[in-house]
Every structure is written in structure tokens, then in C-alpha cells.
Design an enzyme around this catalytic site. Structure first.
Site, PDB file in Angstrom:
ATOM      1  N   ARG A   1       0.853  -1.172   0.226  1.00 26.29           N
ATOM      2  CA  ARG A   1      -0.003  -0.125   0.001  1.00 26.29           C
ATOM      3  C   ARG A   1       0.949   1.244  -0.151  1.00 26.29           C
ATOM      4  NH1 ARG A   1      -2.844  -3.860   1.751  1.00 26.29           N
ATOM      5  NH2 ARG A   1      -0.690  -4.680   2.690  1.00 26.29           N
TER       6      ARG A   1
ATOM      7  N   HIS B   1       4.744   5.879  11.439  1.00 29.14           N
ATOM      8  CA  HIS B   1       4.191   5.935  10.192  1.00 29.14           C
ATOM      9  C   HIS B   1       3.198   6.860   9.756  1.00 29.14           C
ATOM     10  CE1 HIS B   1       3.090   4.095   6.340  1.00 29.14           C
ATOM     11  NE2 HIS B   1       2.792   2.808   6.959  1.00 29.14           N
TER      12      HIS B   1
HETATM   13  N1   CP Z   1      -0.451   0.000   5.922  1.00 25.97           N
HETATM   14  C1   CP Z   1       0.925  -0.162   5.337  1.00 25.97           C
HETATM   15  O1   CP Z   1       1.731   0.155   5.793  1.00 25.97           O
HETATM   16  O2   CP Z   1       0.697  -1.273   4.351  1.00 25.97           O
HETATM   17  P1   CP Z   1       2.003  -1.683   3.641  1.00 25.97           P
HETATM   18  O3   CP Z   1       3.185  -2.449   4.625  1.00 25.97           O
HETATM   19  O4   CP Z   1       1.643  -2.609   2.574  1.00 25.97           O
HETATM   20  O5   CP Z   1       2.670  -0.628   3.036  1.00 25.97           O
END
Ligand code: CP
Length: 308
Positions: free
Chosen positions: A52, A130
């Protein structure tokens, strides 16, 4: 130093609200933004797996009319030969206008921001932060509830290693009357520094529990998380804890009719697939909202750096 976003706290409440406003405008008027980043380049440097975050950053830049250069794994770059994060970022600063960096080590994004001549966005640094996932979460909450105040939010699963949980707590403790229900196994509780420095310091009400069912009827938002296998020191502990919470339709019997169920994804086993059709399931809307918030953030940082 050029403005980077490493932690959600790098953005003021006013800036968060401005980013949400721009994202909503992008959703309503996408054509107005189709050339906003023409001839600009985003470098996505991902030294840890992602679906994502990397793809939504890249989609975001393409939808703004810009271009993307990418490192999609540690072993495909000179990091595999021992190059430091600082040298990597100094090099990439010569090619691109803005960087999105994911790295397994806490603090790597801070090191990168200090070395960089262009804005750096932290796309996840170990178990630390994040912030752009939090932007996705905030837009989702806002679009579902129309507010951030007067909410009871249940955070469930791996609250120790789940960096999205730490960033979301930091973001929501800017608003009035937000109550947190922290649902996790004993071993995966929210770190004490988050409880001490954020929840207690700012006077927010919270409960810690191992029981999702007991608190379900009170929740306005349920934020499910995956147990983070990659952060465990031994596989046995992971296997013991991984299925601590599995949300199935029967567990929603006593939930509010307007509950919003969020999950940063990837989902492993925490939410039964049969819940995807429940109108309260918001996790794929969250994915979509993430792209719009990343568009909004790229625009803001490039404008502030004088690059558009
Ligand atoms: N939510 C998220 O960070 O997904 P990914 O690890 O796929 O980037």
C-alpha cells in the site's frame, strides 16, 4: 533544514486540517491537480516490504502529473554493499525532488532527513512511526464521523510493535474528549513511554484490557492491527500470540450500528473476510484515503521547498 515529515508531530493541528481539506478538494476536483507536479520526481526508497504505502505514494505522484523513481527492496540497491542511509539519501537528492523512505531501523528516517537536500517523508521506520498511515486513518475517521472529538476508539492487537497505533494516539490526543480502549495481550501492550509521555502527560482517559468483547458496545471506532511477525525475536512467541484477536460477525452483535472498523492492512487473520461486506468495514476506504492524503502531503512539502 528543509521541512520533512518523520513523525505525525511534525505537523501542527492546523497543518493536519489543511492537509485533510486539500485531500477532500482533490477527491472532488481531481482534474485541478492533474499537472500540479509536472516534471517533478518522487523517489520511493523502500528497504522493507510494502504494497500500500509504496504503491499509493507512486499512484499519488502520477495523479499529480509527476514521475517516480524507485528502490523497492534493500537487496536491489547499494545498501546491500554497505552504503549508509545518509549517503543513499544525499545521492538520491541529486535525482529527485522528494523522497518517501521505508526502513526497518527506528530513526533511519531522521538520519535521512538530516542528510537530505529535499523533503523526506517517513513511510515507516521500524516499530517507531508511520505518519502517512496516520494521515490515511485521520481522513477515514473524518469522512466517517465528521469529527475527531467525542469519540471512543478501541485499538486492538499488537499495540507494542504497531507503529501506526503510536502515531494515531499522538494525532488524536490533540482533540477533546477522545477515550482510548487499549486491547492487547499482556506481552503486546502499548509501550510505557506512549502511555506516560502522551496519554498521561496530556490527561487522556484510557483503559487497558485483554477483552475486546467487554468493550465492543462502547466503541465508535475499532482499529484492528496485525501481530507484527517481523519484529519478534522468536517464532514461538509470534505463533502463540498471532491469533489473539479475530474479528468475526458474531463479535459485532453488540457493537454500535455506526461503528467504523479500521485496519492499516495488511490483514493476516485479524478480520474475517465475511466482515468486508458489512457497511461498518472501512479498511479498503482507508487504502483509498491514503493515496489522497499522500497527494496532499507531496503538494504541501514541494510547495514549501519551493519546488512547485
Ligand atoms: N499499511 C501499510 O503500511 O501497508 P504496507 O506495509 O503494504 O505499505
Amino acid at each position: 533544514m528543509i521541512k520533512s515529515v518523520i513523525d505525525i508531530l511534525d505537523l501542527s493541528t492546523e497543518e493536519l486540517e489543511e492537509l485533510i481539506k486539500t485531500a477532500q478538494d482533490i477527491i472532488s476536483n481531481p482534474d485541478d491537480y492533474a499537472d500540479a507536479c509536472r516534471r517533478k520526481k518522487l523517489a520511493t526508497l523502500f528497504f522493507e516490504p510494502s504494497t500500500r504505502t509504496r504503491l499509493s505514494f507512486e499512484a499519488a505522484m502520477y495523479e499529480l502529473g509527476g514521475n517516480v523513481i524507485s528502490v523497492s527492496s534493500a537487496d536491489s540497491s547499494s545498501a546491500a554493499k554497505g552504503e549508509s542511509v545518509a549517503d543513499t539519501v544525499k545521492t538520491v537528492s541529486c535525482y529527485a525532488d522528494i523522497i518517501a523512505l521505508r526502513h526497518p531501523k527506528e530513526g533511519a528516517a531522521t538520519v535521512a532527513a538530516h542528510a537530505s537536500k529535499i523533503p523526506v517523508i517517513n513511510a515507516g521506520d521500524g516499530g517507531h512511526c508511520h505518519p502517512t498511515q496516520t494521515l490515511a486513518d485521520l481522513l477515514t475517521i473524518y469522512r466517517e464521523k465528521g469529527r475527531f472529538s467525542d469519540l471512543t476508539i478501541g485499538l486492538c492487537g499488537d499495540l507494542k510493535f504497531g507503529r501506526t497505533v503510536h502515531s494515531l494516539i499522538n494525532a488524536l490526543t490533540r482533540y477533546n474528549n477522545v477515550r482510548f480502549v487499549l486491547i492487547s495481550p499482556e506481552e503486546l501492550k502499548v509501550p510505557s513511554y506512549v502511555k506516560r509521555d502522551v496519554l498521561k502527560e496530556k490527561g487522556y482517559s484510557y483503559v487497558q484490557t485483554t477483552s475486546l468483547e467487554s468493550y465492543m458496545p462502547e466503541l465508535d471506532i475499532l482499529y484492528m492491527t496485525r501481530v507484527q511477525r517481523e519484529r519478534f525475536f522468536n517464532e514461538e512467541d509470534y505463533l502463540r500470540l498471532k491469533d489473539s484477536y479475530i474479528l468475526t460477525p458474531d463479535k459485532l452483535t453488540n457493537a454500535k450500528k455506526d461503528l467504523s472498523i479500521l485496519h492499516p492492512l495488511p490483514r493476516v487473520n485479524e478480520i474475517a473476510v465475511s466482515i468486508d461486506d458489512d457497511p461498518r468495514a472501512c479498511y479498503f476506504k482507508q487504502v483509498s484515503n491514503g493515496k489522497y492524503m499522500r497527494m496532499s502531503l507531496i503538494l504541501k512539502l514541494l510547495k514549501e521547498a519551493g519546488r512547485i
